[in-house]
Scaffold this motif. Structure first.
Motif, PDB file in Angstrom:
ATOM      1  N   TYR A   1     -10.288  -0.226   2.051  1.00 40.91           N
ATOM      2  CA  TYR A   1      -8.954  -0.321   2.617  1.00 40.91           C
ATOM      3  C   TYR A   1      -8.727  -1.709   3.224  1.00 40.91           C
ATOM      4  O   TYR A   1      -9.682  -2.438   3.504  1.00 40.91           O
ATOM      5  N   THR A   2      -7.465  -2.062   3.430  1.00 44.96           N
ATOM      6  CA  THR A   2      -7.126  -3.384   3.964  1.00 44.96           C
ATOM      7  C   THR A   2      -6.581  -3.268   5.382  1.00 44.96           C
ATOM      8  O   THR A   2      -6.045  -2.232   5.784  1.00 44.96           O
TER       9      THR A   2
ATOM     10  N   ALA B   1      -6.233  -9.364   2.539  1.00 48.25           N
ATOM     11  CA  ALA B   1      -4.914  -9.075   1.975  1.00 48.25           C
ATOM     12  C   ALA B   1      -3.849  -8.967   3.067  1.00 48.25           C
ATOM     13  O   ALA B   1      -3.037  -8.052   3.071  1.00 48.25           O
TER      14      ALA B   1
ATOM     15  N   SER C   1      -0.934 -11.454  -0.310  1.00 49.73           N
ATOM     16  CA  SER C   1      -1.541 -10.169   0.076  1.00 49.73           C
ATOM     17  C   SER C   1      -1.543  -9.203  -1.104  1.00 49.73           C
ATOM     18  O   SER C   1      -2.553  -8.554  -1.393  1.00 49.73           O
TER      19      SER C   1
ATOM     20  N   LEU D   1      -4.884  -7.714  -2.979  1.00 49.69           N
ATOM     21  CA  LEU D   1      -5.163  -6.284  -3.087  1.00 49.69           C
ATOM     22  C   LEU D   1      -5.157  -5.828  -4.536  1.00 49.69           C
ATOM     23  O   LEU D   1      -5.958  -4.956  -4.923  1.00 49.69           O
TER      24      LEU D   1
ATOM     25  N   ARG E   1      -8.308  -3.866  -6.209  1.00 45.32           N
ATOM     26  CA  ARG E   1      -8.213  -2.605  -6.944  1.00 45.32           C
ATOM     27  C   ARG E   1      -8.759  -2.751  -8.363  1.00 45.32           C
ATOM     28  O   ARG E   1      -9.485  -1.889  -8.858  1.00 45.32           O
TER      29      ARG E   1
ATOM     30  N   ALA F   1      -0.291  -2.918   4.979  1.00 47.86           N
ATOM     31  CA  ALA F   1      -1.745  -2.711   5.030  1.00 47.86           C
ATOM     32  C   ALA F   1      -1.997  -1.248   5.354  1.00 47.86           C
ATOM     33  O   ALA F   1      -1.117  -0.537   5.847  1.00 47.86           O
TER      34      ALA F   1
ATOM     35  N   VAL G   1       0.862  -1.187   0.000  1.00 41.64           N
ATOM     36  CA  VAL G   1       0.000   0.000   0.000  1.00 41.64           C
ATOM     37  C   VAL G   1       0.897   1.237   0.000  1.00 41.64           C
ATOM     38  O   VAL G   1       2.097   1.157   0.268  1.00 41.64           O
TER      39      VAL G   1
END
Length: 491
Positions: A259-260, A140, A189, A193, A197, A304, A71
């Motif tokens: 969000y994760t 994730a 992860s 993610l 997205r 994250a 991220v």
């Protein structure tokens, strides 16, 4: 790097791999100093993982240190802005996902089902609370799980407990902690993610598309009628926006922010993905002061957007609190029955000394029979301290029980009871509940009993899929959202 040469760790990485502290606090290396990503290695640690070969651990951590962030600071800071609104009562926080992800969950249908469920739940909560909803998924990266015992009995022998796919395997013959799983966790992860997205960018959350609000599972006709009225109202609102042309300019109808998050349990992994990066845009005064440096950079955990400290690892002088106090991410603290009010305030003083609004989310997990005696004092203590935190109810962990057949489950009525009591108590104390934290899945599992489906204990074996704690299925989770929305509407 010379071909075939083992990748070398940074100085901080070497500290994590070699300078360790035993659970009783005796140091095996490292030294006390100002905060660094590895300063936690000088503190006593709980829920640690003991690997057989530290050289293999070093190789895995070196790989993680060279890997790109999962991220970005831009995404993290955007979440922080939204959580500030939650802390001030301008938005509601919905956080949910698996108890513990498996690598096998990195699959398109399972990812999509959770995205769609969180979207539907958020729409219901927006309708009820008349507030924007901030969505955070336990996805994730939510692989590791703390355990009450490091071992268990299997066929008359003692074996290591299953600690999560990023540590060891569920198969009894695959329980030795394997450092290569740390690298596998990173790639699973990142892949999860990436698909999140891509799905959001491709219209999975586009409200121009019809949503499946099938309510045939609701057996009580009066409850079903109530839910149908809410669905009709949401559908009519979307239809109205389309008719007047508002939907053509409302980008929020086409995609959402998701969000994760995960529990920051394995500090070696977290440290390896902690990077000093430039803050993308001006922060609040408190946030800027908390950095204390003049180069415009902060330490971000890039594994994250949001991480939390578990109820078993929140010791004031422990390694996890030491690590968490230095990162710029928004963070959560699990608050269980053993937490005293003074300890809670001390934790916030350590983790958020500048009292940045919305930096800390207090995730309360008391249980339906203990919340009334514990939550009021905690609310009052935080008010008196001057901290402005987010209050989030986790109605899952305090309500786990075991059936006579030895199956772990939770009763929907207990989950609803704790959320309802939290809403009422906050209202009575002049506070407000900022969000809910749920273990759920978009799959039709049978792990929690009760709800409008009328699941009984004998139904648990129909589709019990969890390798850890029981989760709400998609119908139960959506029903809980309906009931919380109803509280706000009636209030």
């Amino acid at each position: 790097m010379i071909p075939g040469e083992t990748p070398s760790l940074s100085r901080a990485g070497a500290a994590a791999a070699g300078a360790r502290t035993t659970p009783n606090g005796s140091q095996t290396g490292g030294e006390n100093s100002a905060w660094t990503p590895s300063s936690w290695t000088s503190k006593p640690i709980k829920q640690d993982v003991v690997y057989e070969d530290r050289a293999v651990v070093s190789k895995a951590l070196a790989k993680l240190e060279r890997s790109p962030p999962i991220v970005t600071p831009t995404e993290i800071c955007k979440l922080k802005r939204s959580l500030r609104d939650v802390a001030l009562g301008k938005a509601f926080l919905l956080q949910g996902g698996d108890c513990a992800e498996l690598f096998d969950y990195c699959e398109s249908n399972m990812i999509e089902s959770k995205i769609k469920l969180l979207l539907q739940m958020s729409l219901v909560l927006i309708y009820g609370a008349h507030k924007p909803v901030v969505r955070i998924a336990r996805m994730a990266g939510q692989f590791a799980k703390p355990r009450s015992s490091p071992t268990e009995q299997h066929n008359g022998r003692t074996i290591p407990a299953f600690r999560g796919d990023n540590i060891n395997g569920y198969d009894p013959e695959d329980r030795t902690p394997d450092p290569s799983r740390l690298v596998s966790a990173y790639f699973h992860s990142a892949t999860t993610l990436n698909y999140i997205r891509a799905s959001l960018g491709s219209g999975i959350a586009d409200l121009h598309s019809p949503l499946d609000w099938e309510l045939g599972h609701v057996k009580d006709e009066s409850i079903k009628a109530k839910y149908e009225r809410i669905v009709d109202s949401i559908t009519e609102s979307l239809r109205f926006m389309k008719t007047v042309g508002a939907e053509s300019t409302a980008s929020g109808l086409e995609t959402v922010d998701l969000y994760t998050s995960h529990e920051g349990l394995l500090l070696e992994y977290e440290q390896s993905l902690t990077r000093r990066l430039k803050t993308p845009f001006p922060q609040t005064n408190a946030s800027a002061e908390s950095d204390g440096d003049e180069d415009g950079k902060q330490w971000y955990n890039t594994s994250a957007h949001f991480l939390w400290i578990g109820d078993r690892t929140r010791q004031l002088d422990g390694a996890h609190v030491e690590y968490f106090r230095g990162i710029a991410n928004p963070i959560g603290i699990k608050v269980g029955p053993s937490m005293t009010s003074s300890e809670l305030v001390s934790l916030l003083d350590i983790l958020n000394p500048s009292k940045e609004i919305g930096k800390i989310t207090l995730i309360t997990r008391y249980g339906e029979h203990r919340i009334a005696s514990l939550l009021p004092d905690h609310i009052r203590a935080i008010k008196q301290s001057g901290h402005i935190a987010i209050w989030q109810c986790d109605p899952m962990h305090g309500n786990t029980r075991t059936t006579s057949q030895g199956i772990k489950t939770r009763h929907f009525s207990s989950i609803l009871s704790e959320v309802s009591q939290a809403l009422r108590i906050h209202q009575e104390e002049g506070s407000f509940l900022g969000g809910v934290h749920l273990e759920l899945t978009g799959e039709p599992v049978t792990e929690c009993v009760g709800g409008s489906e009328g699941l009984e204990e004998e139904d648990l074996s129909l589709n019990y899929m969890s390798y850890c704690d029981p989760r709400l299925n998609e119908k139960q989770a959506l029903e809980l959202a309906f009931l919380v929305a109803g509280f706000y509407r009636s209030g």
